[in-house]
Design a protein around this motif. Structure first.
Motif, PDB file in Angstrom:
ATOM      1  N   GLY A  26       0.789  -1.225   0.000  1.00  0.00           N
ATOM      2  CA  GLY A  26       0.000   0.000   0.000  1.00  0.00           C
ATOM      3  C   GLY A  26       0.816   1.267   0.000  1.00  0.00           C
ATOM      4  N   PHE A  27       2.134   1.177   0.140  1.00  0.00           N
ATOM      5  CA  PHE A  27       3.010   2.346   0.190  1.00  0.00           C
ATOM      6  C   PHE A  27       4.448   1.877   0.042  1.00  0.00           C
ATOM      7  N   TYR A 294      -0.488  11.067   2.262  1.00  0.00           N
ATOM      8  CA  TYR A 294      -0.992   9.797   1.716  1.00  0.00           C
ATOM      9  C   TYR A 294      -2.414   9.977   1.190  1.00  0.00           C
ATOM     10  N   ARG A 299       2.325   7.994  -2.572  1.00  0.00           N
ATOM     11  CA  ARG A 299       2.435   6.584  -2.235  1.00  0.00           C
ATOM     12  C   ARG A 299       3.854   6.161  -1.865  1.00  0.00           C
ATOM     13  N   ALA A 323      -2.609   3.112   5.493  1.00  0.00           N
ATOM     14  CA  ALA A 323      -2.934   2.033   4.565  1.00  0.00           C
ATOM     15  C   ALA A 323      -4.007   1.116   5.133  1.00  0.00           C
ATOM     16  N   PRO A 329      -4.008  -3.522   0.308  1.00  0.00           N
ATOM     17  CA  PRO A 329      -2.856  -2.879  -0.313  1.00  0.00           C
ATOM     18  C   PRO A 329      -3.084  -2.590  -1.787  1.00  0.00           C
TER      19      PRO A 329
END
Length: 333
Positions: A26-27, A294, A299, A323, A329
């Motif tokens: 997710g990041f 975010y 990201r 997230a 994700p």
């Protein structure tokens, strides 16, 4: 929130490793300042080569800083090549081949420490494999005059592009997962880099800009125009902002909300570099609005000058929360 594009293939590369990483958790977390930590460990960087001086004199310190950032939670570590160039090393008496070897050493140090980190931690956590990005600063960074923060160079754009071409020839096949063109102050310099990338094969790249206010890059062009000029490029998979005061990041991200590129941000501490004094001045701002960035579409988030492993730990905790609130994700749309 903006819609994120699907991963694109670059010439000769079927996978976009940065977006693969983001899809997994997710990041992505970029490391923090290299020079700040090298100085904290005792390095003297009062030198035109800046951090690259340690490639010649203290590579073990570079390895130590990479280790600290990986242990703090960084997913991407950047090589000690931001200000490395053949001309810079030649000024210290090195031959061209020796200079190129030192630039490749910067990437090898990061790769080797990444691999050691994986061997130490594979059984302890399920984090994705960290990436190594070869750092390439702007033309101004190697002038040692602060001109990366305004982009008004005493050189033609052809000369600037030739400078980037020489370093790209060395670092494009150094074994890095990514190329990171950092602190780019202007649209013309970014477009010159994009032209070079389009003319050759190699790993995917990002381009991040230094910005002077809530809308413009350091040279004066709107950040939105700079990112639009890079969109749909076969090699550039992400773009954004670095070495910029944190207070500007929210408005800057809003200004590029329509971009289809993966957005990256890694601000400095909020202090101001004074080239004539060769030091930072002003008050730093450790209060990074990570979750806000975010939500605004960033990201890949990390730190730049005057940040360290403590900030990276805080960023990882904040992004994990963000997230989780966003759902499964991915580069959420």
């Amino acid at each position: 929130m903006r819609k994120q594009r699907q991963p694109r293939s670059s010439q000769g590369h079927t996978r976009n490793c940065l977006n693969d990483l983001i899809d997994t958790q997710g990041f992505a977390i970029i490391d923090g300042a290299l020079a700040t930590e090298l100085e904290r460990h005792g390095a003297d960087l009062d030198d035109p080569l800046w951090s690259a001086r340690c490639l010649m004199e203290a590579p073990e310190l570079i390895t130590r800083v990479h280790r600290d950032y990986l242990e703090a939670g960084a997913d991407i570590i950047l090589s000690a090549t931001y200000q490395a160039s053949e001309a810079g090393f030649r000024s210290r008496g090195l031959k061209p081949g020796e200079a190129r070897d030192l630039m490749r050493l910067g990437v090898r140090l990061a790769r080797d420490e990444r691999d050691r980190h994986l061997r130490r931690t594979t059984r302890l956590n399920a984090r994705p494999r960290p990436l190594v990005a070869a750092s390439l600063g702007p033309y101004g960074a190697c002038q040692h005059d602060g001109s990366e923060y305004h982009g008004r160079y005493p050189a033609s754009w052809r000369e600037v592009q030739a400078f980037h071409a020489a370093r790209l020839d060395v670092l494009a096949d150094s074994g890095a997962d990514l190329l990171a063109f950092e602190t780019i102050p202007s649209r013309p310099e970014a477009e010159g880099i994009a032209d070079l990338l389009a003319a050759q094969d190699g790993p995917p790249a990002w381009v991040s800009f230094s910005c002077r206010n809530d809308v413009e890059v350091s040279h004066g062009e709107p950040l939105a125009e700079c990112l639009a000029a890079l969109d749909h490029h076969p090699r550039i998979v992400a773009a954004g902002i670095n070495c910029t005061a944190p207070r500007h990041l929210g408005p800057l991200l809003q200004s590029v909300a329509g971009s289809e590129l993966t957005l990256i941000v890694y601000p400095n501490s909020g202090e101001t570099w004074v080239s004539g004094e060769n030091r930072w001045r002003g008050e730093g701002n450790a209060d990074f609005d990570v979750e806000g960035w975010y939500r605004a579409g960033a990201r890949a988030i990390g730190g730049c000058c005057r940040t360290g492993p403590d900030q990276i730990r805080q960023i990882r905790a904040a992004l994990t929360r963000a997230a989780e609130l966003s759902g499964p994700p991915g580069r959420h749309g």
